[in-house]
Design an enzyme around this catalytic site. Structure first.
Site: not given
Ligand code: FAD
Ligand code: UDP
Length: 367
Positions: A172, A176, A249, A280, A300, A348, A350
């Site tokens: 991911r 560069r 996780r 972070r 976090e 996984y 985005d």
């Molecule tokens: P979710 O947003 O998880 O929505 C699922 C919903 O279903 C939740 O609201 C949950 O409460 C509900 N639900 C589940 N089970 C039930 C049930 N039984 N009854 C009623 N409701 C229920 N993507 C990026 O592009 N850029 C980023 O920088 C980025 N950063 C991230 C950082 C973190 C820490 C995390 C965890 C994810 C990140 N993502 C990022 C990914 C992004 O969050 C997801 O791709 C996207 O939000 C997923 O959408 P979803 O609708 O699949 O799931």
């Molecule tokens: N990662 C790492 N060091 C960093 C940032 C990321 O080793 O400083 C690795 C780690 O395994 C992480 C993965 O790269 O789970 C993907 O990072 P990303 O920032 O895409 O993770 P997310 O924002 O989805 O948590």
């Protein structure tokens, strides 16, 4: 109670895009969520004038103009470029791995100098067919970057040895040989001005929604409310864990308001060292170039997932993929249910991939 065309379980990006598009096709939807708000993991909470990314830092990025235009219907995006820094053994390094990082590590000033070091280390420690994250990292970038910026962060983040994790995770991150700290290679990137809730509100305008409702607490009654279900929760939970539980996780967030303008000078700071318990710190105001006199930070912490906790990341190693395949086979037979999103597809994803995936499921459904 009205009978709907679709009951959409989960108001995250997947469920919301699906509902929006279904409504455009003249269908009726009820969107439910077990949380007390809509939006899933992209939800922002405005705390003292700062949009706090309640479930971790979210930066929208995509190479696909169609997806970019799609989300821009609902909010204007700013020109934020994600450029995290990582603290390792008392020193700060730029991410992703680029000429700045290599200078900070070795003092190399040209791409040739950096390449010589990396190529030597890759030759010595890498392999032809990397089978896990450690082998993959060593084969892409060598030992120094792996040990300084990857190994401990990764093992803290996933609660597993880097050797037990799939190699795709580390791919991911760009590598560069230019002085470019942009974490993503995509053409389009930004944060919605005013936060992500604008997108959810835009998507769900005119659609019936109910929060604080867990589908599994009233499955039969809720199922009978609609002709079809769109399910975005955990697929193993949907099937009552009959083939065993998939691994996820979880995360814990600690928020703090600080009476100063600027705490860390950047939205995202990663902490590589294993003796620092969090992965972070997010300083939310920097996502929107905030000028407030105070600031809000979030530590976090990555945690072991148990059934009472929120599942944030699928752990897509071979064992879990095998279990997931069994659930997927069941789901294919359930033609009245559409499974989509990070948890139901155990992927996984985005945000841009979620939008694309929801739009393609919509296309299939209404073609
Ligand atoms: P979710 O947003 O998880 O929505 C699922 C919903 O279903 C939740 O609201 C949950 O409460 C509900 N639900 C589940 N089970 C039930 C049930 N039984 N009854 C009623 N409701 C229920 N993507 C990026 O592009 N850029 C980023 O920088 C980025 N950063 C991230 C950082 C973190 C820490 C995390 C965890 C994810 C990140 N993502 C990022 C990914 C992004 O969050 C997801 O791709 C996207 O939000 C997923 O959408 P979803 O609708 O699949 O799931
Ligand atoms: N990662 C790492 N060091 C960093 C940032 C990321 O080793 O400083 C690795 C780690 O395994 C992480 C993965 O790269 O789970 C993907 O990072 P990303 O920032 O895409 O993770 P997310 O924002 O989805 O948590």
């Amino acid at each position: 109670m009205q009978k709907y065309d679709y009951l959409i379980v989960g108001s995250g990006l997947f469920g919301s895009v699906f509902a929006h598009e279904a409504k455009k096709k003249g269908k009726t939807c009820l969107v439910i969520d077990k949380r007390k708000h809509l939006g899933g993991n992209i939800y922002c909470e405005n705390v003292d004038g700062i949009n706090v990314h309640k479930y971790g830092p979210h930066i929208f990025h995509t190479n696909d103009k169609y997806i970019w235009d799609y989300v821009n219907q609902f909010a204007e995006f700013n020109n934020y470029i994600n450029s995290p820094v990582s603290l390792s053994k008392g020193k700060l390094y730029n991410l992703p791995f680029n000429m700045n990082t290599f200078y900070q590590l070795w003092g190399t000033k040209t791409p040739e100098e950096a390449k010589v070091i990396i190529d030597n280390q890759v030759k010595k420690y890498g392999c032809k067919n990397p089978k896990n994250l450690e082998e993959q990292a060593l084969s892409l970038i060598g030992k120094d970057v792996y040990e300084t910026l990857i190994k401990e962060y990764t093992e803290k983040q996933w609660g597993k040895k880097a050797k037990e994790l799939p190699s795709f995770i580390i791919k991911r991150l760009p590598i560069r040989y230019t002085f470019n700290n942009n974490y993503f290679n995509d053409k389009y990137q930004g944060i919605p001005i005013g936060g992500y809730n604008k997108i959810i509100t835009g998507l769900l305008t005119g659609i019936d929604t109910k929060v604080n409702i867990d589908y599994f607490n009233n499955k039969e009654k809720l199922t009978n409310l609609a002709n079809k279900i769109v399910f975005t929760g955990k697929i193993d939970e949907f099937y009552n864990y009959q083939y065993g539980s998939l691994e996820y996780r979880s995360l814990r967030f600690e928020n703090k308001r600080l009476e100063k303008v600027n705490h860390q000078g950047n939205a995202v700071m990663n902490f590589n060292d294993s003796d620092i318990p969090y992965t972070r710190i997010i300083e939310h105001k920097h996502f929107e170039f905030g000028k407030q006199k105070h600031t809000i930070i979030t530590k976090e912490f990555s945690e072991k997932w148990t059934k009472e906790k929120e599942a944030y990341y699928p752990i897509n190693n071979d064992e879990n993929q095998k279990i997931y395949q069994k659930y997927k086979e069941l789901s294919i037979k359930d033609s009245n249910i559409i499974f989509g999103g990070r948890l139901a597809e155990y992927k996984y994803y985005d945000m841009h991939q979620i939008v694309a995936s929801a739009l393609s499921k919509v296309k299939l459904e209404f073609s």
